[in-house]
Design a protein around this motif. Structure first.
Motif, PDB file in Angstrom:
ATOM      1  N   PRO A  15       1.212   0.975   5.410  1.00 22.58           N
ATOM      2  CA  PRO A  15       1.469   1.463   4.120  1.00 22.58           C
ATOM      3  C   PRO A  15       2.827   2.274   4.188  1.00 22.58           C
ATOM      4  CG  PRO A  15       0.314   3.231   5.713  1.00 22.58           C
ATOM      5  CD  PRO A  15       0.118   1.577   6.293  1.00 22.58           C
ATOM      6  N   HIS A  17       0.906  -0.994  -0.019  1.00 17.24           N
ATOM      7  CA  HIS A  17       0.000   0.088  -0.141  1.00 17.24           C
ATOM      8  C   HIS A  17       0.973   1.365   0.015  1.00 17.24           C
ATOM      9  CE1 HIS A  17      -3.542   2.480   2.188  1.00 17.24           C
ATOM     10  NE2 HIS A  17      -2.923   2.931   0.861  1.00 17.24           N
ATOM     11  N   ILE A  57       1.481   5.256  -0.239  1.00 16.25           N
ATOM     12  CA  ILE A  57       0.916   6.652  -0.261  1.00 16.25           C
ATOM     13  C   ILE A  57       2.086   7.743  -0.653  1.00 16.25           C
ATOM     14  CG2 ILE A  57      -0.071   8.295   1.200  1.00 16.25           C
ATOM     15  CD1 ILE A  57      -1.374   6.026   3.059  1.00 16.25           C
ATOM     16  N   GLN A  93       7.877   3.559   6.329  1.00 18.77           N
ATOM     17  CA  GLN A  93       6.897   2.734   6.737  1.00 18.77           C
ATOM     18  C   GLN A  93       6.689   2.819   8.420  1.00 18.77           C
ATOM     19  OE1 GLN A  93       7.410  -1.567   6.254  1.00 18.77           O
ATOM     20  NE2 GLN A  93       5.274  -1.518   5.280  1.00 18.77           N
TER      21      GLN A  93
END
Length: 209
Positions: free
Chosen positions: A67, A3, A5, A118
């Motif tokens: 993420p 994931h 971002i 992270q």
């Protein structure tokens, strides 16, 4: 699947990822980008890239799926008769013309920093990619026409190298042409693979299959 971002409101960075088949969530961090006293362009770009990633992590602490937040920042530097000068976003056409006139026949260095953060593993990786651009000598008339045509008012250095702006240069020295646009894709791929076991090629192929 990882994931990702993107800690940025930049349409150019999001476009670069979309061009390789990677769709990401975006979140724009609000940080103070003022350079510290005697801060080098490398240090400035790295600091701001990490601040962006960490700011988004703090604002999205409830997000699940561990993420990886991508922070990036670009600092441009040109040598002038009065010493080194940072080149930011011009915001107005007149400022863009002034910036480009100050670069004529000179080498301008672009330091594009990348931070991968992270929060779930407390892992933060930062590196910077340098691109050197040697400008042609162009007339003020030609530069004004360029600015009017392409409106590079939200671009550090006042040009879009992916468009007509490439005609302003004699030479570009870079590992990755994407860095000049705003995001070092090759470095991103390298760091994701080495530190997070994420393969962007496999990720893009899977999403597009």
């Amino acid at each position: 699947m990882a994931h990702l971002i993107l800690a940025s409101s930049s349409q150019y960075r999001k476009m670069l990822l979309a061009n390789i088949g990677i769709q990401v969530d975006t979140h724009a961090p609000d940080i103070d980008e003022t350079p510290l006293e005697n801060e080098s362009p490398t240090a400035l770009s790295l600091r701001l890239a990490e601040q962006k990633a960490r700011k988004v992590a703090d604002e999205l602490e409830s997000v699940t799926n561990s993420p990886i937040i991508i922070g990036s920042d670009q600092v441009a530097l040109v040598q002038t008769v009065s010493g080194p000068q940072f080149l930011g976003k011009p915001d107005t056409s007149e400022n863009a013309v002034k910036q480009l006139m100050s670069c004529q026949g000179k080498q301008v260095s672009f330091f594009t920093a990348l931070c991968l953060h992270q929060p779930s593993t407390n892992t933060t990786i930062t590196q910077v990619d340098e691109t050197r651009v040697i400008f042609r000598h162009n007339s003020e008339t030609a530069i004004r026409a360029y600015v009017e045509k392409e409106q590079p008012l939200d671009c550090a250095g006042s040009f879009k190298s992916e468009g007509l702006g490439v005609l302003l240069f004699d030479k570009i020295e870079s590992r990755d042409p994407n860095s000049l646009i705003g995001l070092p894709i090759m470095l991103l791929n390298e760091l994701l693979d080495a530190h997070f076991d994420v393969d962007l090629l496999a990720m893009a192929a899977q999403k597009n299959s």
